[in-house]
Design a protein around this motif. Structure first.
Motif, short mmCIF file in Angstrom:
data_model
loop_
_atom_site.label_atom_id
_atom_site.label_comp_id
_atom_site.label_asym_id
_atom_site.label_seq_id
_atom_site.Cartn_x
_atom_site.Cartn_y
_atom_site.Cartn_z
N PHE A 5 0.84 -1.19 0.00
CA PHE A 5 0.00 0.00 0.00
C PHE A 5 0.87 1.24 0.00
N VAL A 6 0.51 2.22 -0.82
CA VAL A 6 1.22 3.49 -0.86
C VAL A 6 0.22 4.63 -1.02
N VAL A 7 0.69 5.83 -0.73
CA VAL A 7 -0.06 7.05 -0.99
C VAL A 7 0.69 7.78 -2.09
N ASP A 8 -0.01 8.10 -3.18
CA ASP A 8 0.66 8.75 -4.31
C ASP A 8 0.94 10.23 -3.99
N PRO A 9 1.66 10.93 -4.85
CA PRO A 9 2.02 12.33 -4.55
C PRO A 9 0.82 13.27 -4.37
#
Length: 132
Positions: free
Chosen positions: A115-119
């Motif tokens: 899981f990541v949070v984009d810019p």
């Protein structure tokens, strides 16, 4: 059920560079592009090679906001290595970690995800739900 999904982004060049990098390990590519630096209405679309877009990024420089808690977009990954590569590419291109690659047994025996949070603040995931 879904034909495609669109995200409003504050910087189309930054967002397209991010998604070019994170979607490549998953087998997705930019399938169309409408980039005209300095102009409004710019956008790019991503999907399977030779197909239509499933994700579109649209320039919204004035006040775009990602959906709140509970929303995320999960991309299918062909294998666990692709999930790992997705996560690494995201961190190298301005994303923030929101869950390192690994098994998530509470979602299923073989549920391997990152899981990541984009810019722009969108929560995204890559998942492979198959045995190693």
């Amino acid at each position: 059920m879904l034909h495609h999904l669109s995200f409003g982004v504050s910087d189309i060049e930054r967002a397209s560079a991010f998604y070019d990098a994170v979607l490549a390990p998953l087998g997705y590519v930019r399938v169309w592009s409408d980039l005209r630096p300095g102009e409004s209405g710019q956008a790019v679309g991503y999907g399977a090679p030779g197909g239509g877009d499933k994700l579109a990024l649209k320039l919204q420089p004035d006040g775009q906001r990602p959906p709140g808690p509970g929303f995320h977009l999960a991309f299918a990954a062909p294998d666990r290595a692709a999930v790992d590569q997705f996560h690494a590419a995201a961190l190298q291109h301005g994303g923030r970690d929101n869950g390192a690659p690994g098994l998530r047994a509470h979602y299923g025996t073989y549920y391997y995800a990152a899981f990541v949070v984009d810019p722009d603040g969108f929560n995204i995931e890559a998942v492979c739900n198959a045995p190693a």
